[in-house]
Design an enzyme around this catalytic site. Sequence first.
Site, mmCIF file in Angstrom:
data_model
loop_
_atom_site.group_PDB
_atom_site.id
_atom_site.type_symbol
_atom_site.label_atom_id
_atom_site.label_comp_id
_atom_site.label_asym_id
_atom_site.label_seq_id
_atom_site.Cartn_x
_atom_site.Cartn_y
_atom_site.Cartn_z
ATOM 1 N N ASP A 1 3.889 -12.454 5.193
ATOM 2 C CA ASP A 1 2.764 -12.691 4.345
ATOM 3 C C ASP A 1 1.723 -11.426 5.002
ATOM 4 O O ASP A 1 2.408 -11.074 6.461
ATOM 5 C CB ASP A 1 1.484 -13.717 4.376
ATOM 6 C CG ASP A 1 1.887 -14.590 5.576
ATOM 7 O OD1 ASP A 1 2.560 -13.571 6.948
ATOM 8 O OD2 ASP A 1 1.616 -15.631 5.154
ATOM 9 N N ASP B 1 -3.109 -27.073 6.469
ATOM 10 C CA ASP B 1 -3.104 -28.111 4.796
ATOM 11 C C ASP B 1 -1.846 -27.803 4.025
ATOM 12 O O ASP B 1 -1.748 -27.723 2.954
ATOM 13 C CB ASP B 1 -4.777 -27.318 4.380
ATOM 14 C CG ASP B 1 -3.668 -25.734 3.997
ATOM 15 O OD1 ASP B 1 -2.424 -25.047 4.325
ATOM 16 O OD2 ASP B 1 -4.848 -24.988 3.650
ATOM 17 N N HIS C 1 0.255 -25.541 4.332
ATOM 18 C CA HIS C 1 1.133 -24.181 3.516
ATOM 19 C C HIS C 1 1.961 -23.917 4.434
ATOM 20 O O HIS C 1 2.051 -24.040 5.415
ATOM 21 C CB HIS C 1 -0.765 -23.004 3.557
ATOM 22 C CG HIS C 1 -0.978 -22.226 4.703
ATOM 23 N ND1 HIS C 1 -1.950 -22.143 5.323
ATOM 24 C CD2 HIS C 1 -0.083 -22.262 5.727
ATOM 25 C CE1 HIS C 1 -2.202 -21.604 5.925
ATOM 26 N NE2 HIS C 1 -1.173 -21.698 6.550
ATOM 27 N N GLU D 1 -0.885 -21.708 -0.593
ATOM 28 C CA GLU D 1 -2.067 -22.716 -0.453
ATOM 29 C C GLU D 1 -1.694 -23.746 -1.168
ATOM 30 O O GLU D 1 -0.769 -23.946 -2.104
ATOM 31 C CB GLU D 1 -3.294 -21.972 0.092
ATOM 32 C CG GLU D 1 -3.879 -21.086 0.803
ATOM 33 C CD GLU D 1 -4.100 -21.458 2.406
ATOM 34 O OE1 GLU D 1 -3.201 -22.735 2.540
ATOM 35 O OE2 GLU D 1 -5.156 -20.694 2.732
HETATM 36 C C1 F6R Z 1 2.028 -16.209 8.982
HETATM 37 C C2 F6R Z 1 1.908 -17.314 8.192
HETATM 38 C C3 F6R Z 1 1.103 -19.117 8.242
HETATM 39 C C4 F6R Z 1 1.387 -19.922 9.832
HETATM 40 C C5 F6R Z 1 0.536 -21.070 9.594
HETATM 41 C C6 F6R Z 1 0.560 -21.775 10.602
HETATM 42 O O1 F6R Z 1 2.837 -15.538 8.731
HETATM 43 O O2 F6R Z 1 2.765 -17.584 7.138
HETATM 44 O O3 F6R Z 1 1.630 -19.443 6.737
HETATM 45 O O4 F6R Z 1 2.828 -20.181 9.903
HETATM 46 O O5 F6R Z 1 -0.805 -20.632 9.219
HETATM 47 O O6 F6R Z 1 0.010 -20.977 11.898
HETATM 48 P P1 F6R Z 1 0.253 -21.457 13.724
HETATM 49 O O7 F6R Z 1 1.548 -21.054 14.062
HETATM 50 O O8 F6R Z 1 -1.108 -19.636 14.202
HETATM 51 O O9 F6R Z 1 -0.679 -22.450 13.333
#
Ligand code: F6R
Length: 245
Positions: A67, A134, A136, A141
């Site tokens: 992403d 959440d 995701h 989301e």
């Molecule tokens: C980032 C991504 C997100 C993160 C998630 C957890 O490329 O795809 O899904 O993996 O937001 O973020 P952290 O690892 O910072 O807690």
Amino acid sequence: MFKIIIRDNYDEVSKEAFKIMKEVLNTGNPVLGLATGSSPVGLYKEMIADHQENGTSYKNILTFNLDEYCGLPRDHRESYWTFMHENLFNHIDIPDENVHVPLGNGDIKKNCRNYEKELKKHTVDIQVLGIGSDGHIAFNEPGCPFDSVTHEMPLTEQTRQDNARFFDGDINQVPVSAVTMGLASIMRAKKIILIATGENKAKAIRDMIEGPKTTDCPASVLQDHPDVTVIMDKQAAEKLTFARP
Ligand code: F6R
């Protein structure tokens, strides 16, 4: 079915993730699906050390990132393009043309179509994932359909709050949407490793593994994937029924 690995701390979690990554790297020239955020940084450190110490080469390896924020220039300090270069690509021998990170600027719909088209030409051998508090994965989301492919997704208040730590603690600086691989795009990967640490992830981990398969918890789509290993610390595992003392 999920394979579950629980370790004491982030370092050990990263080492376990690297063991699986290394097995895949040893198979030849795999296609890697990569994530950003805090969760995979330790894994990337292990990959860099292995490259420096053992000469593991990425010259013939392709990468696809999950992403990118919409609206940030590529060279913004918090763009995922910058993140990946600072945390991995600048420290290994991967050629620029082998790296794919979605583009969050310009004609977003066209960018999404092109990214999915390029991704579909290949099979991702190992996909690295984190998980949002959440539920995701990538930036899919809650409410995102399971059959989604690369698309633009508005970020929830929760996600923007969680990520404000990267933007001087100011939620207003966090972009309101992102280009993300869809849930169906992610499910095409042959193997998936999901890294989660900290109690902030405990509910999402429980919903993903023990909850119903529902778009309320996008990560629950992984219940249908044949090869997912969840590597987490005790705090992230604390709400799992079977992990309780
Ligand atoms: C980032 C991504 C997100 C993160 C998630 C957890 O490329 O795809 O899904 O993996 O937001 O973020 P952290 O690892 O910072 O807690």
